[in-house]
Write a protein that holds these residues in place. Structure first.
Motif, PDB file in Angstrom:
ATOM      1  N   SER A 139       0.829  -1.210   0.000  1.00  0.00           N
ATOM      2  CA  SER A 139       0.000   0.000   0.000  1.00  0.00           C
ATOM      3  C   SER A 139       0.860   1.256   0.000  1.00  0.00           C
ATOM      4  CB  SER A 139      -0.927   0.005   1.221  1.00  0.00           C
ATOM      5  OG  SER A 139      -1.833  -1.065   1.171  1.00  0.00           O
ATOM      6  N   LEU A 140       1.863   1.289   0.868  1.00  0.00           N
ATOM      7  CA  LEU A 140       2.742   2.455   0.932  1.00  0.00           C
ATOM      8  C   LEU A 140       3.509   2.642  -0.372  1.00  0.00           C
ATOM      9  CD1 LEU A 140       4.145   2.020   4.555  1.00  0.00           C
ATOM     10  CD2 LEU A 140       2.502   3.738   3.764  1.00  0.00           C
ATOM     11  N   LEU A 141       3.969   1.549  -0.945  1.00  0.00           N
ATOM     12  CA  LEU A 141       4.720   1.624  -2.196  1.00  0.00           C
ATOM     13  C   LEU A 141       3.836   2.088  -3.345  1.00  0.00           C
ATOM     14  CD1 LEU A 141       7.435   1.047  -3.588  1.00  0.00           C
ATOM     15  CD2 LEU A 141       6.640  -1.287  -4.000  1.00  0.00           C
ATOM     16  N   ALA A 147      -3.560  -0.403  -3.871  1.00  0.00           N
ATOM     17  CA  ALA A 147      -3.220  -0.312  -2.450  1.00  0.00           C
ATOM     18  C   ALA A 147      -4.279  -0.959  -1.568  1.00  0.00           C
ATOM     19  CB  ALA A 147      -3.047   1.160  -2.059  1.00  0.00           C
ATOM     20  N   ALA A 148      -5.525  -0.986  -2.043  1.00  0.00           N
ATOM     21  CA  ALA A 148      -6.622  -1.531  -1.235  1.00  0.00           C
ATOM     22  C   ALA A 148      -6.783  -3.043  -1.377  1.00  0.00           C
ATOM     23  CB  ALA A 148      -7.935  -0.841  -1.615  1.00  0.00           C
ATOM     24  N   VAL A 149      -6.266  -3.612  -2.468  1.00  0.00           N
ATOM     25  CA  VAL A 149      -6.506  -5.035  -2.770  1.00  0.00           C
ATOM     26  C   VAL A 149      -6.031  -5.986  -1.663  1.00  0.00           C
ATOM     27  CG1 VAL A 149      -5.778  -6.931  -4.288  1.00  0.00           C
ATOM     28  CG2 VAL A 149      -6.649  -4.801  -5.264  1.00  0.00           C
ATOM     29  N   PRO A 150      -4.814  -5.814  -1.097  1.00  0.00           N
ATOM     30  CA  PRO A 150      -4.334  -6.835  -0.142  1.00  0.00           C
ATOM     31  C   PRO A 150      -5.035  -6.824   1.207  1.00  0.00           C
ATOM     32  CG  PRO A 150      -2.754  -5.048  -0.295  1.00  0.00           C
ATOM     33  CD  PRO A 150      -3.779  -4.793  -1.348  1.00  0.00           C
ATOM     34  N   TRP A 151      -5.735  -5.756   1.556  1.00  0.00           N
ATOM     35  CA  TRP A 151      -6.309  -5.675   2.906  1.00  0.00           C
ATOM     36  C   TRP A 151      -7.440  -6.664   3.154  1.00  0.00           C
ATOM     37  CZ3 TRP A 151      -3.518  -3.561   6.487  1.00  0.00           C
ATOM     38  CH2 TRP A 151      -2.546  -2.613   6.127  1.00  0.00           C
TER      39      TRP A 151
END
Length: 227
Positions: free
Chosen positions: A121-123, A135-139
């Motif tokens: 997400s930060l990257l 950024a939202a996909v892995p959560w």
């Protein structure tokens, strides 16, 4: 004497207890479709490691991705250190899962997925604000992993939350270390003997790597067509 001898012979024939690799050792109740689904969810760290980072090293070899993978390995080592220091048992149900030979606090699966989600997400947000979807996909996957470890009986709620907190905090620290301190050495690593031999490259200075590679691939194809 013969009875004692028979007992010793029988004991010698019993195989020693075996230890499972907890990242891949997953059991679920037969006939439970939700358990089957969550068992597959528990294997997300394996899919990320083998499918993602091995493929990345074979075909891309970006320093940012290699540092990302190194962070996950360091996080796993940290998890094992904490587990052995705290030595908290898994839930009583672990006997049926044959997982009582390893400690439960903090959950390595939760720590792995929350480290991954934090760093990615930060990257993604650093390179482009338009990548909020990435950024939202892995959560959701990280939270599903937490649920799966509790539902399947491998961890308590406290153990998966501890893993999530450690993964999130260490993921942020590792991101800061790589992109604030180590990034200045990326050009030197890229130009080193081993870097040139392994075709390791630094793309940290490129805002949109996907567009950059797409434009260069099209330009190279046009050049070949006109030569």
């Amino acid at each position: 004497m013969s009875g004692a001898g028979d007992y010793q012979e029988m004991a010698a024939s019993v195989p020693p207890s075996l230890k499972a690799i907890t990242l891949t050792h997953v059991r679920y109740r037969p006939g439970d479709p939700l358990g089957l689904f969550l068992a597959w969810v528990s294997l997300i760290p394996v899919f990320i490691s083998l499918g993602g980072f091995v493929s990345h090293f074979l075909f891309r070899r970006e320093l940012q991705g290699l540092c990302f993978a190194a962070g996950l390995l360091v996080s796993q080592a940290l998890n094992e250190l904490i587990k052995h220091s705290v030595a908290q048992s898994r839930p009583a149900y672990c006997e049926l899962l044959e997982a009582c030979d390893s400690h439960g606090w903090p959950s390595s699966h939760s720590q792995y997925t929350f480290f991954f989600a934090t760093y990615l997400s930060l990257l993604s947000l650093r390179r482009s604000r338009a990548r909020r979807v990435i950024a939202a996909v892995p959560w959701p996957l990280a939270f599903l992993t937490m649920v799966s470890r509790v539902y399947l009986g491998y961890h308590t709620v406290a153990q998966v939350f501890a893993g999530a907190v450690v993964g999130l905090v260490f993921g942020a620290i590792w991101y800061w270390f790589i992109n604030t301190m180590l990034v200045d050495y990326f050009p030197m690593i890229e130009e080193s003997t081993i870097g040139r031999w392994l075709y390791i490259k630094d793309t940290s200075h490129i805002p949109d790597v996907l567009k950059f590679e797409y434009d260069n691939a099209r330009a190279a194809r046009k050049k070949v067509a006109t030569d």
